[in-house]
Design a protein around this motif. Sequence first.
Motif, PDB file in Angstrom:
ATOM      1  N   TYR A   1      37.079   5.463  26.948  1.00 48.69           N
ATOM      2  CA  TYR A   1      37.638   6.676  26.349  1.00 48.69           C
ATOM      3  C   TYR A   1      37.326   7.916  27.182  1.00 48.69           C
ATOM      4  N   ASN A   2      37.161   7.709  28.496  1.00 48.88           N
ATOM      5  CA  ASN A   2      37.032   8.822  29.434  1.00 48.88           C
ATOM      6  C   ASN A   2      35.794   9.679  29.158  1.00 48.88           C
TER       7      ASN A   2
ATOM      8  N   THR B   1      35.651  13.413  16.628  1.00 47.65           N
ATOM      9  CA  THR B   1      34.567  13.638  17.588  1.00 47.65           C
ATOM     10  C   THR B   1      34.791  12.884  18.897  1.00 47.65           C
ATOM     11  N   LEU B   2      35.361  11.685  18.800  1.00 47.33           N
ATOM     12  CA  LEU B   2      35.605  10.901  20.005  1.00 47.33           C
ATOM     13  C   LEU B   2      36.774  11.458  20.807  1.00 47.33           C
ATOM     14  N   THR B   3      37.905  11.668  20.157  1.00 46.14           N
ATOM     15  CA  THR B   3      39.094  12.132  20.878  1.00 46.14           C
ATOM     16  C   THR B   3      38.901  13.527  21.463  1.00 46.14           C
ATOM     17  N   SER B   4      38.073  14.340  20.822  1.00 47.72           N
ATOM     18  CA  SER B   4      37.886  15.708  21.305  1.00 47.72           C
ATOM     19  C   SER B   4      37.131  15.744  22.629  1.00 47.72           C
ATOM     20  N   VAL B   5      36.187  14.809  22.823  1.00 49.77           N
ATOM     21  CA  VAL B   5      35.513  14.712  24.120  1.00 49.77           C
ATOM     22  C   VAL B   5      36.416  13.983  25.109  1.00 49.77           C
TER      23      VAL B   5
ATOM     24  N   ASP C   1      36.236  13.438  33.281  1.00 47.73           N
ATOM     25  CA  ASP C   1      36.908  14.280  34.268  1.00 47.73           C
ATOM     26  C   ASP C   1      36.037  15.480  34.628  1.00 47.73           C
ATOM     27  N   VAL C   2      35.417  16.064  33.612  1.00 45.41           N
ATOM     28  CA  VAL C   2      34.505  17.185  33.850  1.00 45.41           C
ATOM     29  C   VAL C   2      33.271  16.705  34.604  1.00 45.41           C
ATOM     30  N   TRP C   3      32.740  15.560  34.176  1.00 53.56           N
ATOM     31  CA  TRP C   3      31.544  14.989  34.805  1.00 53.56           C
ATOM     32  C   TRP C   3      31.720  14.827  36.315  1.00 53.56           C
ATOM     33  N   GLU C   4      32.885  14.337  36.711  1.00 52.89           N
ATOM     34  CA  GLU C   4      33.114  14.062  38.121  1.00 52.89           C
ATOM     35  C   GLU C   4      33.256  15.321  38.967  1.00 52.89           C
TER      36      GLU C   4
END
Length: 358
Positions: A142-143, A79-83, A248-251
Amino acid sequence: MKHLRTTAIAAILALPSFAAAQETISLTVASSHPTTIPWVGMIQTHFMAETDRILAEEGNYEISWDEAFGGTLYRANATLTSVEEGITDIGWVFSYLEGAKMPLSQVTAYTPFATSNVPVQLSVMRELFNENEAFRNEWEQYNIVMLGMTASDSYDLYTKTPVASLADLNGMRISAPGVLGTWLRGTGASAVDGALTTFYTDIQTGVSDGVLSLALGALPTRIYEVAPYVTRVQMGTVFSGGVAINRDVWETLPEEVQQAMLEAGAYYSEAHAQDMMDRPEVAMEQIATLGAEQSTPVTIVEMDPSERQAWVDALPNLAGEWAAENDGRGLPAAEFLAAYMDGLRAGGEAPARDWSAE
């Protein structure tokens, strides 16, 4: 007539520019668990719906949601690495399974009997997230950007035979998920590592004599059929993670959309916290009703307060061990533990044991 025709044409030509003013943003939202799990279903009904509602007020943006719930993209161990890696744009991060990567997030798992009040617990965890740099960095490194937090309902005991006192646990084999097996230390019971998917079979086949579990987990998995004696211990709730978005998407998102998601995330957390207070009691009533006619009818009892306190006192210093280990790794774990316990007390809670004072 010519003037009317010109006016009509101008009005028609204006329509496309109005429609084009609203930008559609495509985002993938996913989870390892199905929407039948309350906090996952509420991603749809609360987080996504509230984001849509807020954006619709201004009309500048709308989101086209690509939904991938129920393990469509990844399982619970990713779940963590996928986001983090952008396999999904938004997802529920199950931090409870990320002890090595997110050690401070495990503080509630090492402080049993501290609180069963989910709204207070999540309020404290959110405050710590906002104010404690180490805790915040534990997520943000973790980005990802945290949007809303989640927790479990309170843990109780489901067994094949009655548990009238703490002494009755001596010699029992009790299944428990992961680190929560440590909650049995000092009771004379042996912990058997398991999960909701294995509990029923473990009891049925004699691998264990019962489980530490949640009403919201015991009901759909029908644990009460093989472990009909339910002892309401109220061992406490556990911080389990939260909804997060890839940074990255957030920004790339407009500020208006970011603000809408932060507001929707707060709304989601508050609604989920209250749901964890209301829904378990309904589930327990259903367990009693469904188990009334089985060969060994379901019996639900409250553990005697003195026996509950005996359990609390029998436990070794779980939180101290956790804090010492993580302090040794350079993390401010003891400080974090103290802040968590202080936050619970400030919220009106009365922990059965002051873990930070030991």
